[in-house]
Design an enzyme around this catalytic site. Structure first.
Site, PDB file in Angstrom:
ATOM      1  CD  GLU A 120       8.308  -4.825  38.760  1.00  0.00           C
ATOM      2  OE1 GLU A 120       8.051  -4.257  37.692  1.00  0.00           O
ATOM      3  OE2 GLU A 120       9.044  -4.320  39.633  1.00  0.00           O
ATOM      4  CD  GLU A 179      13.157  -6.186  39.557  1.00  0.00           C
ATOM      5  OE1 GLU A 179      13.041  -4.945  39.439  1.00  0.00           O
ATOM      6  OE2 GLU A 179      12.630  -6.991  38.783  1.00  0.00           O
TER       7      GLU A 179
HETATM    8  C1  BG6 Z   1      11.219  -3.247  37.693  1.00  0.00           C
HETATM    9  C2  BG6 Z   1      11.408  -4.233  36.590  1.00  0.00           C
HETATM   10  O1  BG6 Z   1      10.032  -2.579  37.447  1.00  0.00           O
HETATM   11  O2  BG6 Z   1      12.088  -2.201  37.865  1.00  0.00           O
HETATM   12  C3  BG6 Z   1      12.756  -4.172  35.906  1.00  0.00           C
HETATM   13  O3  BG6 Z   1      11.126  -5.555  36.979  1.00  0.00           O
HETATM   14  C4  BG6 Z   1      13.202  -2.727  35.824  1.00  0.00           C
HETATM   15  O4  BG6 Z   1      12.645  -4.809  34.668  1.00  0.00           O
HETATM   16  C5  BG6 Z   1      13.362  -2.178  37.234  1.00  0.00           C
HETATM   17  O5  BG6 Z   1      14.369  -2.539  35.085  1.00  0.00           O
HETATM   18  C6  BG6 Z   1      13.899  -0.765  37.332  1.00  0.00           C
HETATM   19  O6  BG6 Z   1      13.169   0.102  36.525  1.00  0.00           O
HETATM   20  P1  BG6 Z   1      13.865   0.999  35.425  1.00  0.00           P
HETATM   21  O7  BG6 Z   1      12.765   1.599  34.670  1.00  0.00           O
HETATM   22  O8  BG6 Z   1      14.671   1.997  36.172  1.00  0.00           O
HETATM   23  O9  BG6 Z   1      14.704   0.092  34.605  1.00  0.00           O
END
Ligand code: BG6
Length: 477
Positions: free
Chosen positions: A179, A375
């Site tokens: 990211e 993701e």
């Molecule tokens: C992304 C990141 O922004 O979202 C992860 O690459 C992160 O590291 C994921 O865990 C989900 O966000 P959060 O804040 O719910 O853990």
């Protein structure tokens, strides 16, 4: 048509959110190790509060996380049981180079990941490795101020050389920075930047971005030289901005906000700064120190694929009253207004499966490179039922609808997609809140926000569902 036969189904994690063992076997301190749980978390993550040592008044979720460092064999066995074809993980820079730029890599760190990759291959799982996932060595932050300094580029390349050389026969797929656009929002978490009083934040962020973009381009070139046939990608926190109304001012505002994010990928995928970016910087009084050699470096280091995370779309308006009145509640990383057409998760993240297809079409139209959804997932507060099991139909519903939208992007729109790795396939520490309660996994980990629990792993209903999805190559959702 559906999903291609070699589609890389799997899951994703990041070292700091799952490994723990933060000071074991020679590992050096990393930025994320000093980001505490509680009200100071966001201030530290944004670079607005300095915390380069760990103190006794705070707790630090990364220190133990889910202790995957000691349990990776069990975890990878479970990934294998789900049928994963791919596991996206990150390497902790300071396990390899504890001071960030040591002349000799730390053998214990190198051996740890070698073993982990071999374990993946035992189950036919292809590793996809993020080189830097919110992970700047504290020693380099003290020495150089993190990515504010161009000296970070050589340190990063030293780290790349060590891992490319050691893992050249084990890892085919790489991502240079997680990211990368997060640098603008979580400057310490993303790039080890702490703002001193009176500093010009915008200037610092874009200069640091330039350093990361140069590092990324040189890493792509180096990977291609050391590991012929490998593929290297960039990675974007994606999710398109929708205009709140059809007023032209709102449309423009959405386009302009999207450009904040596409800026990075435009450079990594096309090899040059877009014209509008130069004009925008000029207007903002930002002057990047950039040589002609830099431009050549960027041109020669374009990525092979575009990876991205997608959790939700965003919504914006040019009207300050609407921005204020409908602001998304909570400490959102991306400032957004609530979209009245969408439902929200318990953490206020709006749920928009069609937004995934929209985002994929925009990215492919823009870059014409294969995409990789690295993701996607739902953070939810799972509880153990009276039968001792975890029933998570909401997660299955979320994943089903998003996988269907991805299928449409492949089947109906013809977009080439390399794979899908569900975020936090095993429960881990939340990056934004530091909570354990915000769970994404298909595997439950017995640990709570206060750090209590046996760390025992349990399969949720979604585990069996995802296993079936993979076994049928996405036919049976
Ligand atoms: C992304 C990141 O922004 O979202 C992860 O690459 C992160 O590291 C994921 O865990 C989900 O966000 P959060 O804040 O719910 O853990």
């Amino acid at each position: 048509m559906g999903f291609p036969q070699n589609f890389l189904w799997g899951g994703a994690t990041a070292a700091n959110q799952c490994e723990g063992a933060y000071n074991v076997d020679g590992r050096g301190l990393s930025s994320v190790d000093t980001i505490p749980f509680g009200p100071d978390r966001m201030k530290v993550a944004r670079g607005e509060m300095k915390m380069l040592e760990c103190d006794c008044d705070h707790t630090y979720p990364a220190h133990e996380a889910i202790d995957m460092y000691h349990r990776y064999k069990e975890d990878i066995r479970l990934f294998g049981e789900m049928g994963f074809k791919c596991y996206r993980l990150s390497i902790a820079w300071t396990r390899i180079l504890p001071e960030g730029d040591d002349d000799e890599p730390n053998e214990a760190g190198l051996a740890f990941y070698e073993d982990l990759f071999r374990e993946c291959h035992k189950y036919g799982i292809e590793p996809l490795v993020t080189i830097d996932h919110f992970d700047t060595p504290v020693a380099l932050i003290k020495k150089y101020g993190g990515w504010k300094s161009p000296k970070m580029i050589d340190a990063y390349l030293k780290y790349c050389r060590a891992i490319f050389t050691r893992y050249k026969d084990l890892v085919k797929y790489w991502i240079t920075f997680n990211e990368i656009n997060m640098l603008l929002h979580m400057s310490y978490m993303g790039a080890g930047i702490i703002f001193e009083p009176g500093e010009d934040k915008i200037q610092i962020k874009y200069q640091a971005a330039h350093h990361e973009l140069l590092a990324s381009a040189q890493a792509v070139k180096m990977a291609h030289e050391i590991i012929p046939g490998c593929m290297v990608g960039c990675m974007l926190a994606a999710g398109q901005f929708y205009p709140y109304t059809c007023a032209p001012e709102d449309i423009w505002d959405g386009l302009d906000k999207d450009r904040d994010n596409y800026f990075f990928i435009d450079v990594q995928a096309r090899g040059a700064y877009p014209v509008w970016a130069r004009k925008r910087m000029e207007r903002a009084g930002v002057a990047i120190v950039m040589t002609e050699d830099d431009e050549k470096t960027l041109r020669e280091g374009t990525v092979d694929f575009v990876a991205f995370s997608y959790y939700n779309s965003r919504c914006t308006s040019a009207d300050p009253d609407i921005l204020e009145k409908h602001a998304r509640p909570g400490n959102a990383v991306f400032k957004s207004v609530v979209n009245p057409y969408l439902e929200s998760s318990e953490w206020g993240w709006q749920i928009d499966p069609l937004g995934l297809r929209i985002t994929m079409n925009t990215l492919y139209d823009r870059y014409q490179k294969p995409l990789f959804v690295v993701e996607n997932g739902l953070g939810a507060n799972d509880t153990i039922g009276e039968d001792g099991k975890i029933h998570d139909p909401y997660r299955i519903d979320f994943m089903r609808r998003h996988i269907k939208a991805m299928d449409d992007a492949i089947t109906l729109d013809g977009i080439p997609v390399m794979g899908y790795t569900a975020w936090g396939c095993i429960d881990l520490v939340s990056a934004s809140t530091g909570e354990m309660k915000k769970r994404y996994g298909m595997i439950y980990v017995d640990k709570d926000n206060e750090g209590r629990g046996s760390l025992e792993r349990m399969k949720k209903d979604s585990f069996y569902w995802y296993k079936k999805v993979i076994a049928t190559n996405g036919e049976d959702l």
